[in-house]
Design an enzyme around this catalytic site. Structure first.
Site, short mmCIF file in Angstrom:
data_model
loop_
_atom_site.label_atom_id
_atom_site.label_comp_id
_atom_site.label_asym_id
_atom_site.label_seq_id
_atom_site.Cartn_x
_atom_site.Cartn_y
_atom_site.Cartn_z
N GLY A 49 64.65 43.62 1.08
CA GLY A 49 63.66 42.76 0.46
C GLY A 49 62.36 42.86 1.22
O GLY A 49 62.33 43.38 2.36
N GLN A 54 54.35 40.02 4.33
CA GLN A 54 54.71 41.07 5.29
C GLN A 54 53.78 42.29 5.17
O GLN A 54 53.81 43.16 6.05
CB GLN A 54 56.17 41.51 5.09
CG GLN A 54 57.18 40.45 5.49
CD GLN A 54 58.60 40.97 5.33
OE1 GLN A 54 59.20 40.83 4.29
NE2 GLN A 54 59.13 41.61 6.37
N CYS A 102 65.11 42.26 10.11
CA CYS A 102 63.89 42.04 9.32
C CYS A 102 62.91 43.17 9.63
O CYS A 102 62.74 43.53 10.79
CB CYS A 102 63.28 40.69 9.69
SG CYS A 102 61.74 40.34 8.81
N LEU A 103 62.27 43.69 8.58
CA LEU A 103 61.30 44.77 8.79
C LEU A 103 60.12 44.33 9.65
O LEU A 103 59.46 45.16 10.26
CB LEU A 103 60.79 45.30 7.44
CG LEU A 103 61.86 45.97 6.56
CD1 LEU A 103 61.29 46.27 5.18
CD2 LEU A 103 62.37 47.24 7.22
N HIS A 144 66.30 34.53 2.96
CA HIS A 144 65.48 35.23 3.96
C HIS A 144 64.07 35.49 3.41
O HIS A 144 63.08 35.24 4.11
CB HIS A 144 66.18 36.55 4.34
CG HIS A 144 65.45 37.39 5.34
ND1 HIS A 144 65.93 37.63 6.61
CD2 HIS A 144 64.27 38.05 5.26
CE1 HIS A 144 65.07 38.40 7.27
NE2 HIS A 144 64.05 38.69 6.47
N GLU A 145 63.99 35.96 2.16
CA GLU A 145 62.67 36.29 1.60
C GLU A 145 61.88 35.01 1.31
O GLU A 145 60.66 34.97 1.54
CB GLU A 145 62.82 37.13 0.33
CG GLU A 145 63.50 38.49 0.55
CD GLU A 145 62.92 39.28 1.71
OE1 GLU A 145 61.70 39.24 1.94
OE2 GLU A 145 63.70 39.94 2.43
N HIS A 148 60.26 33.79 4.40
CA HIS A 148 59.01 34.50 4.73
C HIS A 148 57.81 33.80 4.09
O HIS A 148 56.76 33.64 4.73
CB HIS A 148 59.07 35.94 4.22
CG HIS A 148 59.68 36.91 5.18
ND1 HIS A 148 59.17 37.14 6.44
CD2 HIS A 148 60.74 37.74 5.06
CE1 HIS A 148 59.90 38.07 7.05
NE2 HIS A 148 60.87 38.44 6.24
NI NI Z 1 62.33 39.85 6.66
#
Ligand code: NI
Length: 191
Positions: A49, A54, A102-103, A144-145, A148
């Site tokens: 995701g 981000q 997480c990216l 999670h998304e 963010h």
């Molecule tokens: Ni993430």
């Protein structure tokens, strides 16, 4: 195809609440291009995701897709989903402890508790309303998304900091036990 730069922990945009977008904004070429770029960037990084903040765009849009993901091979598939202005709420009190990465948090994973059953309401990229129930690891990905978009990282939800690992040490010391536990969970919950 445009891959945008993913910002990492410490960048203030990850700590701000992203703002809702209007129907007119959603239909604009700029926002439709942002959505395309989010999808390209998620694919390029092998993410499950990606939230718009981000890539330094502080609006409430995220993209989610799981299809034999090499970062998270145990995750059940999720079709490509674009969520705009999502509202997520737990349906009950059942929690599951999930090891997440997480990216925007390079080379770190840790255990967080997520709701197993959630209701999520959102608009898709065409402005169509959705009202759906998500379960299991898929519910975790949606949480999670959505976190963010509220300026929250998985790091904030790690209660036991001794679960934090690099990806290398996760593979060496923790993956097998986690995958065994979570595979059993996925078989029970179904997603
Ligand atoms: Ni993430």
């Amino acid at each position: 195809m445009t891959v945008r730069a993913i910002v990492t922990v410490g960048h203030p945009v990850l700590r701000e609440r992203a703002r809702e977008i209007t129907a007119d904004e959603l239909a604009s070429p700029e926002v439709q291009t942002l959505i395309d770029d989010l999808i390209d960037t998620m694919h390029d990084a092998n993410g499950a995701g990606l939230a718009a903040n981000q890539v330094d765009a502080p609006v409430r849009i995220a993209v989610i897709e799981v299809d034999h993901n090499p970062r998270y091979p145990y995750k059940p598939p999720i079709p490509l989903t674009v969520v705009v202005n999502p509202v997520i709420e737990p349906i009950d009190d059942e929690l599951v402890e999930i090891n997440e990465g997480c990216l925007s948090v390079p080379d770190l994973r840790g255990n967080v508790f997520r709701h197993v059953n959630v209701r999520v309401r959102y608009l898709d990229r065409d402005g169509v309303e959705h009202d759906e129930v998500k379960r299991g690891l898929t519910a975790g990905t949606f949480q999670h998304e959505c976190d963010h978009l509220d300026g929250r990282l998985f790091l904030d939800r790690v209660q036991d900091t001794t679960t934090l690992t690099t990806w290398e040490q996760f593979e060496r010391f923790h993956r097998d036990a986690f995958v065994a536990r979570i595979t059993e969970f996925v078989e029970r919950v179904g997603s």
